[in-house]
Motif scaffolding. Structure first.
Motif, PDB file in Angstrom:
ATOM      1  N   ALA A 155     -28.185 -31.109   3.466  1.00 16.38           N
ATOM      2  CA  ALA A 155     -28.026 -29.109   3.179  1.00 16.38           C
ATOM      3  C   ALA A 155     -27.295 -29.268   1.662  1.00 16.38           C
ATOM      4  O   ALA A 155     -27.030 -27.982   1.133  1.00 16.38           O
ATOM      5  CB  ALA A 155     -27.064 -28.430   4.318  1.00 16.38           C
ATOM      6  N   GLU A 156     -26.318 -30.140   1.838  1.00 18.63           N
ATOM      7  CA  GLU A 156     -25.555 -30.198  -0.187  1.00 18.63           C
ATOM      8  C   GLU A 156     -26.776 -29.840  -1.025  1.00 18.63           C
ATOM      9  O   GLU A 156     -26.327 -29.531  -1.899  1.00 18.63           O
ATOM     10  CB  GLU A 156     -24.965 -31.069   0.060  1.00 18.63           C
ATOM     11  CG  GLU A 156     -24.047 -30.999   1.101  1.00 18.63           C
ATOM     12  CD  GLU A 156     -22.945 -32.612   1.044  1.00 18.63           C
ATOM     13  OE1 GLU A 156     -23.153 -33.841   0.665  1.00 18.63           O
ATOM     14  OE2 GLU A 156     -21.137 -32.564   1.337  1.00 18.63           O
ATOM     15  N   CYS A 157     -27.572 -30.658  -1.001  1.00 18.55           N
ATOM     16  CA  CYS A 157     -28.611 -30.205  -2.552  1.00 18.55           C
ATOM     17  C   CYS A 157     -29.381 -28.705  -2.099  1.00 18.55           C
ATOM     18  O   CYS A 157     -29.631 -28.912  -3.431  1.00 18.55           O
ATOM     19  CB  CYS A 157     -29.827 -31.100  -1.454  1.00 18.55           C
ATOM     20  SG  CYS A 157     -30.167 -32.445  -1.659  1.00 18.55           S
ATOM     21  N   HIS A 158     -28.856 -28.348  -1.600  1.00 17.18           N
ATOM     22  CA  HIS A 158     -28.988 -26.553  -2.257  1.00 17.18           C
ATOM     23  C   HIS A 158     -27.991 -26.371  -2.991  1.00 17.18           C
ATOM     24  O   HIS A 158     -28.606 -25.280  -4.319  1.00 17.18           O
ATOM     25  CB  HIS A 158     -28.524 -25.583  -1.255  1.00 17.18           C
ATOM     26  CG  HIS A 158     -29.642 -25.435   0.286  1.00 17.18           C
ATOM     27  ND1 HIS A 158     -30.997 -25.052   0.082  1.00 17.18           N
ATOM     28  CD2 HIS A 158     -30.060 -25.408   1.325  1.00 17.18           C
ATOM     29  CE1 HIS A 158     -32.134 -25.382   1.189  1.00 17.18           C
ATOM     30  NE2 HIS A 158     -30.962 -25.449   2.276  1.00 17.18           N
ATOM     31  N   ARG A 159     -26.702 -26.432  -2.990  1.00 14.75           N
ATOM     32  CA  ARG A 159     -26.302 -26.311  -4.470  1.00 14.75           C
ATOM     33  C   ARG A 159     -25.765 -27.011  -5.229  1.00 14.75           C
ATOM     34  O   ARG A 159     -26.325 -27.281  -6.760  1.00 14.75           O
ATOM     35  CB  ARG A 159     -24.908 -26.534  -3.675  1.00 14.75           C
ATOM     36  CG  ARG A 159     -23.501 -26.849  -4.660  1.00 14.75           C
ATOM     37  CD  ARG A 159     -22.129 -27.100  -4.177  1.00 14.75           C
ATOM     38  NE  ARG A 159     -22.326 -28.288  -3.796  1.00 14.75           N
ATOM     39  CZ  ARG A 159     -22.340 -29.595  -4.921  1.00 14.75           C
ATOM     40  NH1 ARG A 159     -22.042 -29.401  -5.659  1.00 14.75           N
ATOM     41  NH2 ARG A 159     -22.367 -30.180  -3.932  1.00 14.75           N
ATOM     42  N   ILE A 160     -26.409 -28.903  -5.424  1.00 16.13           N
ATOM     43  CA  ILE A 160     -26.804 -29.727  -5.828  1.00 16.13           C
ATOM     44  C   ILE A 160     -28.214 -29.582  -7.059  1.00 16.13           C
ATOM     45  O   ILE A 160     -28.179 -29.216  -7.840  1.00 16.13           O
ATOM     46  CB  ILE A 160     -26.655 -31.094  -5.293  1.00 16.13           C
ATOM     47  CG1 ILE A 160     -25.254 -31.882  -4.761  1.00 16.13           C
ATOM     48  CG2 ILE A 160     -27.470 -32.075  -6.504  1.00 16.13           C
ATOM     49  CD1 ILE A 160     -25.295 -32.225  -4.278  1.00 16.13           C
ATOM     50  N   LEU A 161     -28.991 -28.897  -6.456  1.00 15.63           N
ATOM     51  CA  LEU A 161     -30.575 -28.630  -6.872  1.00 15.63           C
ATOM     52  C   LEU A 161     -30.359 -27.496  -7.741  1.00 15.63           C
ATOM     53  O   LEU A 161     -30.688 -27.107  -8.822  1.00 15.63           O
ATOM     54  CB  LEU A 161     -31.579 -28.706  -6.011  1.00 15.63           C
ATOM     55  CG  LEU A 161     -32.096 -30.122  -5.398  1.00 15.63           C
ATOM     56  CD1 LEU A 161     -33.003 -29.539  -4.778  1.00 15.63           C
ATOM     57  CD2 LEU A 161     -32.116 -31.165  -7.122  1.00 15.63           C
ATOM     58  N   ARG A 162     -29.488 -26.330  -7.387  1.00 18.44           N
ATOM     59  CA  ARG A 162     -29.260 -25.536  -8.287  1.00 18.44           C
ATOM     60  C   ARG A 162     -28.146 -24.953  -9.609  1.00 18.44           C
ATOM     61  O   ARG A 162     -28.534 -25.294  -9.976  1.00 18.44           O
ATOM     62  CB  ARG A 162     -28.896 -23.985  -7.284  1.00 18.44           C
ATOM     63  CG  ARG A 162     -28.637 -22.426  -7.603  1.00 18.44           C
ATOM     64  CD  ARG A 162     -28.031 -22.298  -6.983  1.00 18.44           C
ATOM     65  NE  ARG A 162     -26.481 -22.633  -6.131  1.00 18.44           N
ATOM     66  CZ  ARG A 162     -25.445 -21.770  -5.708  1.00 18.44           C
ATOM     67  NH1 ARG A 162     -26.577 -21.519  -4.149  1.00 18.44           N
ATOM     68  NH2 ARG A 162     -24.704 -22.644  -5.057  1.00 18.44           N
ATOM     69  N   ASP A 163     -27.479 -25.967  -9.079  1.00 21.01           N
ATOM     70  CA  ASP A 163     -25.759 -25.771  -9.861  1.00 21.01           C
ATOM     71  C   ASP A 163     -25.997 -26.759 -10.671  1.00 21.01           C
ATOM     72  O   ASP A 163     -25.319 -27.095 -11.890  1.00 21.01           O
ATOM     73  CB  ASP A 163     -24.718 -25.814  -9.036  1.00 21.01           C
ATOM     74  CG  ASP A 163     -24.989 -24.463  -8.859  1.00 21.01           C
ATOM     75  OD1 ASP A 163     -25.098 -23.532  -8.018  1.00 21.01           O
ATOM     76  OD2 ASP A 163     -23.291 -24.402  -7.527  1.00 21.01           O
TER      77      ASP A 163
END
Length: 349
Positions: free
Chosen positions: A112-120
């Protein structure tokens, strides 16, 4: 690939900033669609989240990143996690789908952390931060603490590059399933899943585009995240208190801004931070020494500051919009919440 080109430039941190800028100039246009789903992966076109569609097709493995970082004088990259997210998915996805709460939590939390990582933390964003870091180092060169700062910035850059590469290598659909696994574990009573759900479930809906994509799902997750977060605050979880307080200031999509609630829970947070800790011989000795130093310098000990906060309420700003009666209510409510949920010592009666 364009993304791979920029990733290689990011890794060459020892190169002049002008060359890094040239790499950014080449990173134009829309990156290609995500790589095709391997056999056995979820190939549903509706399962892919926007963050997955937006990422580049190419990826650099974690070991290659670490080797390149070392080769370019950045030192060994610090361990990001014991397993890559690909390894987590390979090991736990099937058992998560079979209903195992622990596997669902591990897979959901990690992916789930990848949502933020790939966006930011896109290569372009990391390059921009690296320019800022380079300027800061140039300004601080020759000053005390320069070497420590340089190492911290390099390690932070290495962690971000590795995390982006890790998420970017996942098959389409896996990231989109992550919150479902986390929710599955939470519904089964997994306490860590309930604790983490409020901070992870809404990552897809922190932008206007995300909410427009699926407003019904955004509202459903918001309601469930609020339920779990409020339960954790009532149970006296300090981390939940921090998240809840930030949300009352309008950070994130969980709640609309509520300045009164922010004052109440800000006061609770101050009391939690200043209250006496449970008995710990080493910690008590350190705290006693700090208290003596503060008193010698004309300050107050931790206990005195806590008692002052508890007795007098939170300090007021001359520009706050509350009346004296409203402030008294804020103080009384904050004290009650602290006493009911967060006080760790036994108050004298």
């Amino acid at each position: 690939m364009r993304t791979e080109s920029l990733m290689r430039c990011l890794l060459a941190a020892a190169l002049p900033i002008a060359l890094l800028s040239a790499c950014a100039d080449r990173e134009t246009g829309v990156p290609p669609a995500a790589e095709m789903t391997p056999a056995g992966a979820d190939a549903s076109p509706t399962a892919a989240a926007p963050s997955e569609v937006a990422r580049g097709a190419g990826s650099t493995t974690l070991s290659q990143l670490q080797q390149s970082l070392e080769a370019n004088g950045l030192g060994a990259a610090p361990p990001i996690q014991r397993m890559t997210r690909q390894e987590v998915a390979a090991r736990f996805a099937a058992s998560a789908d079979a209903g195992d709460p622990a596997s669902a939590y591990i897979a959901g939390r990690s992916l789930a952390e990848c949502h933020r990582i790939l966006r930011d933390d896109t290569p372009q964003a990391m390059l921009s931060r690296q320019r800022e870091d380079t300027l800061e180092l140039q300004q601080r060169e020759g000053t005390p603490g320069y070497e420590m700062l340089r190492q911290q910035l390099e390690q932070r850059s290495a962690r971000r590059v590795a995390a982006y590469s890790d998420c970017n290598a996942l098959a389409p659909g896996l990231i989109a399933r992550s919150v479902g696994w986390l929710e599955q574990a939470a519904a089964a009573g997994h306490l860590d899943a309930r604790k983490d759900y409020p901070s992870l479930a809404m990552l897809e809906f922190e932008t206007r585009e995300g909410i427009i994509r699926d407003p019904m799902e955004a509202r459903r997750r918001q309601a469930l995240a609020r339920e779990y977060l409020e339960d954790a605050v009532q149970a006296g979880d300090p981390q939940a208190l921090d998240l809840y307080l930030g949300a009352q200031y309008g950070q994130g999509p969980l709640y609309p801004e509520d300045r009164r609630a922010a004052q109440v829970y800000g006061y609770v947070q101050q009391l939690v931070l200043h209250q006496p800790r449970p008995s710990d011989p080493v910690g008590d000795a350190v705290q006693a020494r700090l208290d003596r130093l503060r008193v010698e310098q004309g300050g107050a000990s931790r206990e005195d500051r806590f008692q002052s906060l508890l007795r007098n309420g939170p300090p007021r700003s001359s520009s706050d919009e509350f009346s004296d009666a409203e402030w008294a209510d804020i103080t009384a409510e904050g004290r009650r919440i602290f006493e009911d949920a967060f006080r760790t010592d036994t108050p004298a009666r």
